[in-house]
Design a protein around this motif. Sequence first.
Motif, PDB file in Angstrom:
ATOM      1  N   ALA A  27       0.762  -1.211   0.075  1.00  0.00           N
ATOM      2  CA  ALA A  27       0.044  -0.068  -0.069  1.00  0.00           C
ATOM      3  C   ALA A  27       0.650   1.289  -0.008  1.00  0.00           C
ATOM      4  CB  ALA A  27      -0.736  -0.069   1.185  1.00  0.00           C
ATOM      5  N   LEU A  28       2.033   1.343   0.798  1.00  0.00           N
ATOM      6  CA  LEU A  28       2.819   2.543   1.042  1.00  0.00           C
ATOM      7  C   LEU A  28       3.670   2.738  -0.408  1.00  0.00           C
ATOM      8  CD1 LEU A  28       4.044   2.331   4.646  1.00  0.00           C
ATOM      9  CD2 LEU A  28       2.500   4.129   3.680  1.00  0.00           C
ATOM     10  N   THR A  29       4.045   1.605  -0.973  1.00  0.00           N
ATOM     11  CA  THR A  29       4.580   1.624  -2.468  1.00  0.00           C
ATOM     12  C   THR A  29       3.712   2.364  -3.436  1.00  0.00           C
ATOM     13  OG1 THR A  29       5.923  -0.252  -1.962  1.00  0.00           O
ATOM     14  CG2 THR A  29       5.550   0.332  -4.283  1.00  0.00           C
ATOM     15  N   LEU A  30       2.374   2.131  -3.494  1.00  0.00           N
ATOM     16  CA  LEU A  30       1.584   2.488  -4.433  1.00  0.00           C
ATOM     17  C   LEU A  30       0.975   4.082  -4.001  1.00  0.00           C
ATOM     18  CD1 LEU A  30       1.300  -0.449  -5.262  1.00  0.00           C
ATOM     19  CD2 LEU A  30      -1.142  -0.008  -5.448  1.00  0.00           C
ATOM     20  N   PHE A  31       1.093   4.226  -2.664  1.00  0.00           N
ATOM     21  CA  PHE A  31       0.653   5.419  -2.161  1.00  0.00           C
ATOM     22  C   PHE A  31       1.714   6.510  -2.377  1.00  0.00           C
ATOM     23  CE2 PHE A  31       0.507   8.872   1.067  1.00  0.00           C
ATOM     24  CZ  PHE A  31      -0.757   9.299   0.872  1.00  0.00           C
ATOM     25  N   GLY A  32       2.959   6.288  -2.275  1.00  0.00           N
ATOM     26  CA  GLY A  32       4.085   7.040  -2.443  1.00  0.00           C
ATOM     27  C   GLY A  32       4.082   7.822  -4.056  1.00  0.00           C
ATOM     28  N   ALA A  33       3.781   6.548  -4.997  1.00  0.00           N
ATOM     29  CA  ALA A  33       3.712   6.908  -6.386  1.00  0.00           C
ATOM     30  C   ALA A  33       2.562   7.762  -6.720  1.00  0.00           C
ATOM     31  CB  ALA A  33       3.674   5.849  -7.203  1.00  0.00           C
ATOM     32  N   TYR A  77       0.731   9.675  -4.466  1.00  0.00           N
ATOM     33  CA  TYR A  77       0.550  11.006  -3.609  1.00  0.00           C
ATOM     34  C   TYR A  77       1.715  11.879  -4.211  1.00  0.00           C
ATOM     35  CZ  TYR A  77       2.032  14.046   0.357  1.00  0.00           C
ATOM     36  OH  TYR A  77       2.164  15.050   1.202  1.00  0.00           O
ATOM     37  N   VAL A  78       3.111  11.469  -4.698  1.00  0.00           N
ATOM     38  CA  VAL A  78       3.831  12.473  -5.045  1.00  0.00           C
ATOM     39  C   VAL A  78       3.909  12.219  -6.657  1.00  0.00           C
ATOM     40  CG1 VAL A  78       6.332  12.925  -5.408  1.00  0.00           C
ATOM     41  CG2 VAL A  78       5.514  12.127  -3.125  1.00  0.00           C
ATOM     42  N   GLY A  79       3.809  11.440  -7.295  1.00  0.00           N
ATOM     43  CA  GLY A  79       4.010  11.196  -8.755  1.00  0.00           C
ATOM     44  C   GLY A  79       2.815  11.558  -9.502  1.00  0.00           C
ATOM     45  N   TYR A  80       1.553  10.996  -9.179  1.00  0.00           N
ATOM     46  CA  TYR A  80       0.367  11.316 -10.034  1.00  0.00           C
ATOM     47  C   TYR A  80      -0.248  12.696  -9.732  1.00  0.00           C
ATOM     48  CZ  TYR A  80      -4.141  10.897 -11.823  1.00  0.00           C
ATOM     49  OH  TYR A  80      -5.328  11.024 -12.446  1.00  0.00           O
ATOM     50  N   LEU A  81       0.002  13.247  -8.306  1.00  0.00           N
ATOM     51  CA  LEU A  81      -0.368  14.313  -7.884  1.00  0.00           C
ATOM     52  C   LEU A  81       0.425  15.549  -8.845  1.00  0.00           C
ATOM     53  CD1 LEU A  81      -1.713  14.476  -4.308  1.00  0.00           C
ATOM     54  CD2 LEU A  81      -2.912  13.847  -6.527  1.00  0.00           C
ATOM     55  N   MET A  82       1.703  15.337  -8.719  1.00  0.00           N
ATOM     56  CA  MET A  82       2.560  16.190  -9.209  1.00  0.00           C
ATOM     57  C   MET A  82       2.518  16.373 -10.788  1.00  0.00           C
ATOM     58  SD  MET A  82       4.872  18.797  -8.860  1.00  0.00           S
ATOM     59  CE  MET A  82       5.507  18.297  -7.183  1.00  0.00           C
ATOM     60  N   SER A  83       1.978  15.335 -11.449  1.00  0.00           N
ATOM     61  CA  SER A  83       1.847  15.218 -12.853  1.00  0.00           C
ATOM     62  C   SER A  83       0.909  16.296 -13.053  1.00  0.00           C
ATOM     63  CB  SER A  83       1.765  13.848 -13.434  1.00  0.00           C
ATOM     64  OG  SER A  83       0.189  13.517 -13.136  1.00  0.00           O
ATOM     65  N   TYR A  84       0.079  16.918 -12.544  1.00  0.00           N
ATOM     66  CA  TYR A  84      -1.130  17.750 -12.652  1.00  0.00           C
ATOM     67  C   TYR A  84      -0.544  19.045 -13.219  1.00  0.00           C
ATOM     68  CZ  TYR A  84      -5.212  14.786 -12.210  1.00  0.00           C
ATOM     69  OH  TYR A  84      -6.219  13.794 -12.449  1.00  0.00           O
ATOM     70  N   VAL A  85       0.776  19.330 -12.826  1.00  0.00           N
ATOM     71  CA  VAL A  85       1.438  20.554 -13.142  1.00  0.00           C
ATOM     72  C   VAL A  85       1.380  20.574 -14.802  1.00  0.00           C
ATOM     73  CG1 VAL A  85       3.659  21.709 -13.475  1.00  0.00           C
ATOM     74  CG2 VAL A  85       2.834  20.900 -11.175  1.00  0.00           C
ATOM     75  N   LEU A  86       1.593  19.278 -15.431  1.00  0.00           N
ATOM     76  CA  LEU A  86       1.766  19.296 -16.917  1.00  0.00           C
ATOM     77  C   LEU A  86       0.489  19.480 -17.459  1.00  0.00           C
ATOM     78  CD1 LEU A  86       4.409  16.419 -16.494  1.00  0.00           C
ATOM     79  CD2 LEU A  86       4.751  18.666 -17.679  1.00  0.00           C
ATOM     80  N   ARG A  87      -0.599  18.823 -16.735  1.00  0.00           N
ATOM     81  CA  ARG A  87      -1.922  18.803 -17.308  1.00  0.00           C
ATOM     82  C   ARG A  87      -2.395  20.121 -17.347  1.00  0.00           C
ATOM     83  NH1 ARG A  87      -1.496  13.739 -14.743  1.00  0.00           N
ATOM     84  NH2 ARG A  87      -2.412  12.041 -16.090  1.00  0.00           N
TER      85      ARG A  87
END
Length: 296
Positions: free
Chosen positions: A133-139, A141-151
């Motif tokens: 769960a923490l492996t997925l959450f880290g990706a 929380y940080v990766g998916y949410l931060m990608s919205y800068v590009l969107r």
Amino acid sequence: MDSVPTPTRLAEGVAPELGRGGSASPRDGLPVRLATAGIGIPLTVIFIVLGIPWLAFGVAAVIVLGIAEFYRMVERIGYRPVWEAGMGAGVLFALEAAWPRPWGSAILPALLVYTVVVYLRRGRLERILANTALTLFGALYVGYLMSYVLRLRALDAGPAHSAGPAAALLVVFSVWAADSAAYFVGLSAGRRKLLPQVSPNKSIEGAVGGVAAGVFAGLICGGAFHIALPMAAAVGGLCAVASILGDLWESAIKREVGVKDAGGILPGHGGILDRFDGLLFAIVVGYFAMRWWPGS
């Protein structure tokens, strides 16, 4: 099984304030904070204005550093995330946001399957559920949410509804204004605690000042970027609220794992997550607020 220190024992050695900068007196680190901001703010604006591919590379680098900070924090209390899985997925989230492809929907399932395979091959099943769960959450929380800068950078909210830096700059400037106002209003006029069990030095007065500054920054950006003022003001206020929630959420994580800062790469601010915690929530809120705004 690994010996796991409890969050309570770890927290016993932590200073009362777990906010930005890790200093008992917020004024002590102000010159360093300002110096770091003086470098970071222009760089951020330049990357946003340049757009793809430079912004994609910058976002991917921030994602890798942020996920590393998150995984390092949870390892302090005995969890063992799969670093390469989370970092790889985080970078793919950024690439897919910059260059949308049909395989984007496969990133999360692939992350889950790869993580499960790694744990099964290791043959150590202790805390496998929490570690997965923490492996997925880290990706996410940080990766998916931060990608919205590009969107946001691709959102057609600028002049004549054309894609450009306007939407992303509106959100970023609103968050920066809210963060700065909350900091200084809280220092000078903060009396009532906002959420003392999570972040003792944050005040209701500071939060109100931050939201007001976010609205004002939204109006300024709306006029400068030719965005409808009602939408710009609303987005500024919503992003300010979202940034406060993001800040409190990261403070809660740090309190559980018993650290003052998520990292130390940014002098005076701490780590990537200490600087971008509020923005992670705000960019998603700003994106959907502008995308769903009536008539947009």
